[in-house]
Motif scaffolding. Structure first.
Motif, PDB file in Angstrom:
ATOM      1  N   GLY A  42       0.779  -1.229   0.000  1.00 43.51           N
ATOM      2  CA  GLY A  42       0.000   0.000   0.000  1.00 43.51           C
ATOM      3  C   GLY A  42       0.808   1.274   0.000  1.00 43.51           C
ATOM      4  N   LYS A  43       2.126   1.144  -0.116  1.00 45.16           N
ATOM      5  CA  LYS A  43       2.982   2.328  -0.096  1.00 45.16           C
ATOM      6  C   LYS A  43       3.812   2.417  -1.363  1.00 45.16           C
ATOM      7  CE  LYS A  43       3.399   2.746   4.922  1.00 45.16           C
ATOM      8  NZ  LYS A  43       4.333   2.939   6.063  1.00 45.16           N
ATOM      9  N   GLN A  44       4.342   3.606  -1.621  1.00 43.17           N
ATOM     10  CA  GLN A  44       5.215   3.789  -2.772  1.00 43.17           C
ATOM     11  C   GLN A  44       6.605   3.237  -2.489  1.00 43.17           C
ATOM     12  OE1 GLN A  44       5.082   7.989  -3.735  1.00 43.17           O
ATOM     13  NE2 GLN A  44       3.430   7.643  -5.210  1.00 43.17           N
ATOM     14  N   ARG A  45       7.306   2.904  -3.561  1.00 51.54           N
ATOM     15  CA  ARG A  45       8.689   2.466  -3.409  1.00 51.54           C
ATOM     16  C   ARG A  45       9.524   3.642  -2.909  1.00 51.54           C
ATOM     17  NH1 ARG A  45      11.270  -1.114  -8.175  1.00 51.54           N
ATOM     18  NH2 ARG A  45       9.258  -2.108  -7.770  1.00 51.54           N
ATOM     19  N   GLU A  46      10.411   3.368  -1.960  1.00 49.82           N
ATOM     20  CA  GLU A  46      11.232   4.423  -1.377  1.00 49.82           C
ATOM     21  C   GLU A  46      12.695   4.021  -1.328  1.00 49.82           C
ATOM     22  OE1 GLU A  46       9.976   5.117   2.664  1.00 49.82           O
ATOM     23  OE2 GLU A  46      10.619   3.141   3.354  1.00 49.82           O
ATOM     24  N   LEU A  47      13.539   5.045  -1.354  1.00 41.87           N
ATOM     25  CA  LEU A  47      14.980   4.807  -1.265  1.00 41.87           C
ATOM     26  C   LEU A  47      15.334   4.313   0.137  1.00 41.87           C
ATOM     27  CD1 LEU A  47      17.819   7.017  -2.557  1.00 41.87           C
ATOM     28  CD2 LEU A  47      17.735   6.483  -0.130  1.00 41.87           C
ATOM     29  N   VAL A  48      16.215   3.339   0.183  1.00 40.68           N
ATOM     30  CA  VAL A  48      16.773   2.884   1.464  1.00 40.68           C
ATOM     31  C   VAL A  48      18.214   3.380   1.585  1.00 40.68           C
ATOM     32  CG1 VAL A  48      17.392   0.909   2.881  1.00 40.68           C
ATOM     33  CG2 VAL A  48      15.301   0.848   1.506  1.00 40.68           C
ATOM     34  N   ALA A  49      19.041   3.025   0.609  1.00 41.91           N
ATOM     35  CA  ALA A  49      20.436   3.433   0.621  1.00 41.91           C
ATOM     36  C   ALA A  49      21.042   3.263  -0.758  1.00 41.91           C
ATOM     37  CB  ALA A  49      21.243   2.623   1.633  1.00 41.91           C
ATOM     38  N   THR A  50      21.969   4.151  -1.110  1.00 42.40           N
ATOM     39  CA  THR A  50      22.685   4.029  -2.376  1.00 42.40           C
ATOM     40  C   THR A  50      24.167   4.299  -2.157  1.00 42.40           C
ATOM     41  OG1 THR A  50      22.345   6.361  -2.954  1.00 42.40           O
ATOM     42  CG2 THR A  50      20.691   4.784  -3.751  1.00 42.40           C
ATOM     43  N   VAL A  51      24.970   3.796  -3.073  1.00 45.96           N
ATOM     44  CA  VAL A  51      26.404   4.054  -3.057  1.00 45.96           C
ATOM     45  C   VAL A  51      26.863   4.250  -4.494  1.00 45.96           C
ATOM     46  CG1 VAL A  51      26.886   1.564  -2.962  1.00 45.96           C
ATOM     47  CG2 VAL A  51      28.681   3.204  -2.337  1.00 45.96           C
ATOM     48  N   THR A  52      27.589   5.329  -4.742  1.00 49.37           N
ATOM     49  CA  THR A  52      28.050   5.612  -6.091  1.00 49.37           C
ATOM     50  C   THR A  52      29.322   4.827  -6.394  1.00 49.37           C
ATOM     51  OG1 THR A  52      29.501   7.438  -5.501  1.00 49.37           O
ATOM     52  CG2 THR A  52      27.154   7.957  -5.843  1.00 49.37           C
ATOM     53  N   ASN A  53      29.724   4.846  -7.648  1.00 45.97           N
ATOM     54  CA  ASN A  53      30.971   4.178  -8.005  1.00 45.97           C
ATOM     55  C   ASN A  53      32.169   4.915  -7.407  1.00 45.97           C
ATOM     56  OD1 ASN A  53      30.092   6.167  -9.972  1.00 45.97           O
ATOM     57  ND2 ASN A  53      31.960   5.688 -11.086  1.00 45.97           N
ATOM     58  N   GLY A  54      31.951   6.146  -6.953  1.00 40.78           N
ATOM     59  CA  GLY A  54      32.999   6.887  -6.267  1.00 40.78           C
ATOM     60  C   GLY A  54      33.018   6.642  -4.771  1.00 40.78           C
ATOM     61  N   GLY A  55      32.030   5.894  -4.285  1.00 44.47           N
ATOM     62  CA  GLY A  55      32.013   5.544  -2.866  1.00 44.47           C
ATOM     63  C   GLY A  55      31.118   6.414  -1.994  1.00 44.47           C
ATOM     64  N   SER A  56      30.451   7.386  -2.567  1.00 48.61           N
ATOM     65  CA  SER A  56      29.554   8.230  -1.781  1.00 48.61           C
ATOM     66  C   SER A  56      28.277   7.473  -1.455  1.00 48.61           C
ATOM     67  CB  SER A  56      29.209   9.507  -2.551  1.00 48.61           C
ATOM     68  OG  SER A  56      30.369  10.278  -2.778  1.00 48.61           O
ATOM     69  N   ASN A  58      24.324   7.331   0.517  1.00 46.81           N
ATOM     70  CA  ASN A  58      23.144   8.106   0.877  1.00 46.81           C
ATOM     71  C   ASN A  58      22.169   7.159   1.547  1.00 46.81           C
ATOM     72  OD1 ASN A  58      21.320  10.326   0.928  1.00 46.81           O
ATOM     73  ND2 ASN A  58      20.275   9.500  -0.864  1.00 46.81           N
ATOM     74  N   TYR A  59      21.616   7.582   2.669  1.00 43.35           N
ATOM     75  CA  TYR A  59      20.693   6.729   3.422  1.00 43.35           C
ATOM     76  C   TYR A  59      19.385   7.465   3.689  1.00 43.35           C
ATOM     77  CZ  TYR A  59      24.659   3.702   4.658  1.00 43.35           C
ATOM     78  OH  TYR A  59      25.741   2.854   4.622  1.00 43.35           O
ATOM     79  N   ALA A  60      18.302   6.727   3.729  1.00 40.45           N
ATOM     80  CA  ALA A  60      17.055   7.281   4.218  1.00 40.45           C
ATOM     81  C   ALA A  60      17.201   7.568   5.707  1.00 40.45           C
ATOM     82  CB  ALA A  60      15.911   6.300   3.992  1.00 40.45           C
ATOM     83  N   ASP A  61      16.583   8.626   6.164  1.00 47.04           N
ATOM     84  CA  ASP A  61      16.690   8.991   7.580  1.00 47.04           C
ATOM     85  C   ASP A  61      16.238   7.842   8.483  1.00 47.04           C
ATOM     86  OD1 ASP A  61      15.745  12.503   7.165  1.00 47.04           O
ATOM     87  OD2 ASP A  61      17.676  11.480   6.973  1.00 47.04           O
ATOM     88  N   SER A  62      15.255   7.093   8.042  1.00 43.12           N
ATOM     89  CA  SER A  62      14.672   6.038   8.866  1.00 43.12           C
ATOM     90  C   SER A  62      15.618   4.872   9.107  1.00 43.12           C
ATOM     91  CB  SER A  62      13.384   5.525   8.228  1.00 43.12           C
ATOM     92  OG  SER A  62      13.641   5.002   6.929  1.00 43.12           O
ATOM     93  N   VAL A  63      16.693   4.758   8.323  1.00 42.58           N
ATOM     94  CA  VAL A  63      17.605   3.627   8.481  1.00 42.58           C
ATOM     95  C   VAL A  63      19.010   4.048   8.907  1.00 42.58           C
ATOM     96  CG1 VAL A  63      16.302   2.366   6.721  1.00 42.58           C
ATOM     97  CG2 VAL A  63      18.446   3.517   6.087  1.00 42.58           C
ATOM     98  N   LYS A  64      19.250   5.332   8.984  1.00 45.77           N
ATOM     99  CA  LYS A  64      20.584   5.804   9.375  1.00 45.77           C
ATOM    100  C   LYS A  64      20.962   5.256  10.740  1.00 45.77           C
ATOM    101  CE  LYS A  64      20.770  10.107   6.733  1.00 45.77           C
ATOM    102  NZ  LYS A  64      20.731  11.590   6.782  1.00 45.77           N
ATOM    103  N   GLY A  65      22.184   4.776  10.851  1.00 44.05           N
ATOM    104  CA  GLY A  65      22.674   4.212  12.095  1.00 44.05           C
ATOM    105  C   GLY A  65      22.317   2.751  12.291  1.00 44.05           C
ATOM    106  N   ARG A  66      21.434   2.221  11.446  1.00 44.34           N
ATOM    107  CA  ARG A  66      21.033   0.815  11.575  1.00 44.34           C
ATOM    108  C   ARG A  66      21.455  -0.012  10.356  1.00 44.34           C
ATOM    109  NH1 ARG A  66      15.814  -0.527  11.653  1.00 44.34           N
ATOM    110  NH2 ARG A  66      15.105   1.250  10.411  1.00 44.34           N
ATOM    111  N   PHE A  67      21.409   0.601   9.185  1.00 42.17           N
ATOM    112  CA  PHE A  67      21.740  -0.107   7.954  1.00 42.17           C
ATOM    113  C   PHE A  67      23.071   0.410   7.416  1.00 42.17           C
ATOM    114  CE2 PHE A  67      17.118  -1.070   6.381  1.00 42.17           C
ATOM    115  CZ  PHE A  67      16.832  -1.632   7.626  1.00 42.17           C
TER     116      PHE A  67
END
Length: 117
Positions: A42-56, A58-67
């Motif tokens: 019932g919800k839209q797809r959302e970002l969890v975490a990504t990593v670029t080929n340069g190593g940067s 990005n995390y969703a606020d809801s998973v920071k510190g856990r994932f």
């Protein structure tokens, strides 16, 4: 065409851990990001975490510190270590490759993660 195969989903109790892995069928070249998205019923797809080929990363606020997302560019794999899981983390998790120049996305078939309370 890039095919992505996920593994590692399952059922775990709240507070537990799971590790998701994703392997690409071919070498990922160019400026890109690999990552994980999720979609709960019932919800839209959302970002969890990504990593670029340069190593940067990005995390969703809801998973920071856990994932934690990690990438092995030599093997074209990306993993997601999920700790301190909560029932609200329950969703189908999808692996993604995004190419910045072409804005093209490739998706895996999804793997179910269920966290029981």
């Amino acid at each position: 065409q890039v095919q992505l195969v996920e593994s590692g989903g399952g059922l775990v109790q709240a507070g537990g851990s799971l590790r998701l892995s994703c392997a690409a069928s071919k070498t990922i070249l160019g400026i890109n990001a690999m990552g994980w998205y999720r979609q709960a019923p019932g919800k839209q797809r959302e970002l969890v975490a990504t990593v670029t080929n340069g190593g940067s990363t990005n995390y969703a606020d809801s998973v920071k510190g856990r994932f934690t997302i990690s990438r092995d560019s030599a093997k074209d794999t990306v993993s997601l270590q999920m700790n301190s899981l909560k029932p609200e983390d329950t969703a189908v998790y999808y692996c993604n490759v995004h190419y910045y120049y072409t804005a093209r996305d490739y998706w895996g078939q999804g793997t179910q993660v269920t966290v029981s309370s």
